[in-house]
Design an enzyme around this catalytic site. Sequence first.
Site, PDB file in Angstrom:
ATOM      1  N   SER A  66       0.796  -1.239   0.000  1.00  0.00           N
ATOM      2  CA  SER A  66       0.000   0.000   0.000  1.00  0.00           C
ATOM      3  C   SER A  66       0.820   1.276   0.000  1.00  0.00           C
ATOM      4  O   SER A  66       0.243   2.364  -0.048  1.00  0.00           O
ATOM      5  CB  SER A  66      -0.957   0.015   1.201  1.00  0.00           C
ATOM      6  OG  SER A  66      -2.045  -0.843   0.965  1.00  0.00           O
TER       7      SER A  66
ATOM      8  N   LYS B 264       0.001   3.744  -2.647  1.00  0.00           N
ATOM      9  CA  LYS B 264      -1.007   4.797  -2.518  1.00  0.00           C
ATOM     10  C   LYS B 264      -0.391   6.187  -2.380  1.00  0.00           C
ATOM     11  O   LYS B 264      -1.106   7.190  -2.467  1.00  0.00           O
ATOM     12  CB  LYS B 264      -1.932   4.491  -1.344  1.00  0.00           C
ATOM     13  CG  LYS B 264      -2.759   3.213  -1.539  1.00  0.00           C
ATOM     14  CD  LYS B 264      -3.687   2.965  -0.364  1.00  0.00           C
ATOM     15  CE  LYS B 264      -4.603   1.778  -0.636  1.00  0.00           C
ATOM     16  NZ  LYS B 264      -4.081   0.518  -0.109  1.00  0.00           N
TER      17      LYS B 264
ATOM     18  N   SER C 299      -5.846   3.480   4.491  1.00  0.00           N
ATOM     19  CA  SER C 299      -5.304   2.658   3.410  1.00  0.00           C
ATOM     20  C   SER C 299      -6.422   1.942   2.641  1.00  0.00           C
ATOM     21  O   SER C 299      -6.306   0.775   2.269  1.00  0.00           O
ATOM     22  CB  SER C 299      -4.307   1.628   3.957  1.00  0.00           C
ATOM     23  OG  SER C 299      -3.457   1.165   2.934  1.00  0.00           O
TER      24      SER C 299
END
Length: 387
Positions: free
Chosen positions: A59, A62, A114
Amino acid sequence: MNAVVKKWAACLMVFLLLGAVWPVSSAAAVSARSYALVEQTTGRVIAGSNMDTRLPMASTTKIMTGLLACESGQLDKTFTVPPEALTVEGSSMGLLPDEKLTLRTLVYGLLLESGNDAANTIAMLLGGSVDGFAAQMNAKAKALQLGNTHFANPSGLGADGHYTTALDLARLGAYAMKNPDFAQIVGTKRITVSYDGVQNARTLVNHNRLLGSYDGEIGIKTGFTKKSGRCLVSCARRGGVTLVLATLDDPDDWRDHAALLDQGFSVLQARPLLTAPVERRVRVAGGVQGTVAVRCDPSVSAALRADEAGKVSMQVRLPGKVNAPVQAGQKLGELRFTLDGKEIAHGDFLAIAAVMKAPPKPNPFVSFFATVGGFFTRLFGRHISVR
């Protein structure tokens, strides 16, 4: 035990005791498969290991998704969540089909909780589709010269052709933290936002445990999948020095980040680059004065090691001339500081005083005929136009 053995035993004991408090080398202490510590302003490497090894980044992907959203100019525009964006596994901010909320709220859910649902929603709203947005992500990576990075989706779920390196990821984080909206969002520990139209009904909590626990921490993003292991990018600022650290596949990332950031701050200090103001003069075309004084204040500093301060070069960048009018405080050039050929800081040359534009000079032909006309007017007592 003879005297020689006793002496060596005593030395060994002292060494072991000191070793318990002396900092060990980062390469031996860090559990990450790959890491890179960079100085934010320049992106130069302070420490690292296996920095160019391509690995999945979970993640921390992101960071790019949030950056593109923050750069879109649409953060405060209200969007409708596409139902098809919610058919994604993994972490979520709890979006509802056809829910209406701002892009800024989506980015909070993306970077604090997230949310993979937020990632897909942002991708479809800004890129038309997940694949279309991934193309935008890769274009941005290319523009930032992240040559060992490729994105297949906006969330970081495992996929072929989805990878980065610790160095690319650290430099992406350093760039993203220069965006004020992005930095504000990832520096937020907790926020309440709307839920299906109800204000302050959804609470988002930042997963970055270093916020509030590590002195100077200001962001940015965690990540984890079984394939990637624990991934973390953090940013901390102390005494005018800002560091960004990326670790990939690091089972002890919280401790490693604290130790490596401490190491970075012990090595780098914000050191002044000038001891006094630097003044120059610039020619002014069409002004009431022919030149204007400019000054660069001595407040310019850079994050440097102790042995680097004497190696910094200074270059004056001023135009040959400027056109009037010139305003007091107007930027007319720069003082550029480089280390090993790379810019590490710059200061602005500002005009010390204003220079007004000179009034136009009278046309000699018009003046001549006006004089002739005035002569005949006085001679004959009436105005005679001379054309």
